[in-house]
Design a protein around this motif. Structure first.
Motif, short mmCIF file in Angstrom:
data_model
loop_
_atom_site.label_atom_id
_atom_site.label_comp_id
_atom_site.label_asym_id
_atom_site.label_seq_id
_atom_site.Cartn_x
_atom_site.Cartn_y
_atom_site.Cartn_z
N LEU A 72 -4.87 -6.57 -4.20
CA LEU A 72 -5.08 -4.99 -4.36
C LEU A 72 -5.96 -4.67 -5.57
CD1 LEU A 72 -2.72 -5.64 -2.41
CD2 LEU A 72 -1.80 -3.32 -3.23
N LEU A 74 0.87 -1.10 -0.02
CA LEU A 74 0.02 0.01 -0.12
C LEU A 74 0.98 1.17 0.15
CD1 LEU A 74 -2.80 -0.95 2.66
CD2 LEU A 74 -2.96 -0.98 0.16
N VAL A 76 -1.28 4.75 -1.09
CA VAL A 76 -2.58 4.55 -0.60
C VAL A 76 -2.78 5.29 0.77
CG1 VAL A 76 -4.41 3.08 -0.19
CG2 VAL A 76 -2.91 2.38 -1.81
N ARG A 117 -7.01 -2.08 9.36
CA ARG A 117 -7.11 -0.84 8.85
C ARG A 117 -6.33 0.13 9.58
NH1 ARG A 117 -11.86 -0.08 8.41
NH2 ARG A 117 -12.43 -1.10 6.45
N VAL A 126 -8.29 3.22 2.35
CA VAL A 126 -8.42 1.78 1.79
C VAL A 126 -9.76 0.96 2.75
CG1 VAL A 126 -7.03 0.79 3.91
CG2 VAL A 126 -7.29 -0.76 2.04
N ARG A 137 -6.85 5.89 -3.20
CA ARG A 137 -7.87 5.00 -2.64
C ARG A 137 -7.52 3.67 -3.00
NH1 ARG A 137 -12.16 5.60 0.74
NH2 ARG A 137 -13.87 3.95 0.69
N ILE A 138 -7.98 2.63 -2.53
CA ILE A 138 -7.84 1.10 -3.01
C ILE A 138 -8.81 0.33 -2.27
CG2 ILE A 138 -6.07 0.08 -1.87
CD1 ILE A 138 -4.49 -0.54 -4.44
N SER A 139 -9.14 -0.83 -2.93
CA SER A 139 -9.98 -1.74 -2.04
C SER A 139 -8.96 -3.06 -1.97
CB SER A 139 -11.08 -2.45 -2.75
OG SER A 139 -11.97 -1.22 -2.80
N VAL A 140 -9.03 -3.72 -0.82
CA VAL A 140 -8.20 -5.01 -0.62
C VAL A 140 -9.20 -5.96 -0.24
CG1 VAL A 140 -6.51 -6.16 0.69
CG2 VAL A 140 -6.17 -3.48 0.22
#
Length: 391
Positions: A386, A333, A338, A356, A341, A366-369
């Motif tokens: 990721l 990240l 990032v 988190r 998240v 911004r990202i999604s995991v």
């Protein structure tokens, strides 16, 4: 701000009359917000005296009801009845399956189901053990016969029986269906041989239903991204060969266990798809994958993948895959700068909120995991994808 005030039959008579309607219109003009509450309550008390509490409670309940009903401005509710009331679009979907039938809602409460049924059923009658709720139902669904009766003492013959047993007592949720009011096993016993439709909590243990006397179809319904209920349809009302159904009202999509379920298990493609909760709860993940050309990442995990995402469905575009541990994820990240998240987890003992906070991310992106388990036994491993989210 609703107080859970107990209404009386006299309150219902007043609220449904001309004086009550005029008073409700006046109280509805008040903000009744946290900032104005004391002043607004004082205003209502000066104008309407002892009637003020029921007027204020009704206005507040109607405002809350807007989340479930298209236009609740003329409805009467109790706090508990509103909590349990079926959202209008869910009730309308159930009513469509009963079009042309003669229906008796034996736990009609304040009439939410009756309102949808009366426009499509051949005939509708409602009953409830609570005389105050019966009075409210008569107001809310004018023209429908509603009477005081115990759901476990049948007062009609040859009707399709609709029931929505209470799943709370004293504000506490009851998980054992034998503790519902009325109890689920008692309902199936009393109406043995009749066509029955019973609304239940979506978390009910499906494997326990045959022991309670149920045989038929379990339909899990979602609305606005949230699973709302499991509905039990007795064998005479179920589609032949169907025992499980998922209905996603937002997309007007229905899956059943009679649909094809041939899908592969393979590594992640371009997209990861998290199926709607109704699909997962109904155990129809493979059926959903087969319909949309997707595959499973693991045969025991509900995440799916594909090179194209289903239209209108939220998916996650895979940017990178790593073996999961906190240090490695933090480094990945950080390398991508990032700062925000979103964490989704299945099959791994990880609390997204706790993780988190531990990641301590900083940056403009911004990202999604997506964290999940692949494999079983000694071959099991946790992986993190990721992803770029889509909406």
């Amino acid at each position: 701000m609703s107080s859970g005030l107990r209404f009386t039959a006299a309150d219902v008579d007043y609220l449904g009359g001309d004086d009550g309607r005029d008073a409700l219109a006046a109280v509805a003009a008040l903000l009744l917000s946290d900032a104005t509450r004391i002043a607004d309550v004082d205003t209502a008390r000066r104008r309407f005296g002892d009637r003020a509490p029921v007027l204020i409670e009704t206005v507040l309940l109607r405002r809350r009801a807007a989340a479930k009903f298209a236009d609740p401005r003329a409805w009467l509710f109790t706090d508990e009845a509103l909590q349990q009331a079926t959202p209008e679009s869910v009730a309308a979907h159930r009513a469509r399956r009963l079009a042309g039938a003669v229906v008796h809602d034996v736990t009609c409460s304040v009439g939410a189901e009756l309102a949808s049924l009366r426009s499509v059923a051949a005939q509708v009658v409602g009953s409830d053990l609570d005389p105050v709720r019966v009075a409210m139902a008569r107001h809310n669904v004018a023209g429908v016969d509603v009477l005081v009766a115990d759901a476990l003492r049948p007062v009609t013959r040859g009707t399709v029986v609709v029931a929505d047993p209470a799943r709370r007592a004293g504000g506490r949720r009851r998980f054992d269906p034998r503790d519902y009011t009325p109890a689920l096993d008692a309902l199936f016993d009393v109406y043995a041989g009749r066509d029955v439709v019973v609304k239940c909590a979506p978390g009910i243990d499906f494997t326990s239903l045959p022991r309670l006397g149920f045989a038929g179809e379990v339909e899990v319904t979602s609305l606005a991204g949230s699973v709302r209920e499991a509905c039990l349809w007795s064998a005479g009302l179920a589609e032949p060969g169907v025992t499980r159904r998922a209905t996603v009202l937002d997309r007007d999509e229905t899956l059943t266990d009679a649909d094809a379920d041939d899908c592969e298990v393979a590594p992640a493609g371009r997209w990861i798809v998290d199926p709607d909760g109704a699909v997962v709860r109904a155990g129809l993940v493979r059926h959903y994958a087969a319909r949309h050309g997707l595959w499973q990442l693991d045969p025991e995990i509900a995440y799916l993948s594909g090179d194209e995402r289903p239209a209108g469905v939220r998916a996650f575009e895979v940017l990178e895959q790593i073996d999961f541990n906190e240090r490695r994820l933090r480094q990945a990240l950080s390398a991508r700068e990032v700062g925000a998240v979103e964490i989704l987890v299945r099959g791994v003992d990880v609390d997204p909120d706790v993780l988190r906070r531990k990641l301590r991310v900083h940056g403009p992106h911004r990202i999604s995991v997506v964290i999940t388990r692949l494999g079983a036994g000694r071959d099991s491993r946790a992986v993190a994808y990721l992803c770029r989210p889509t909406h």
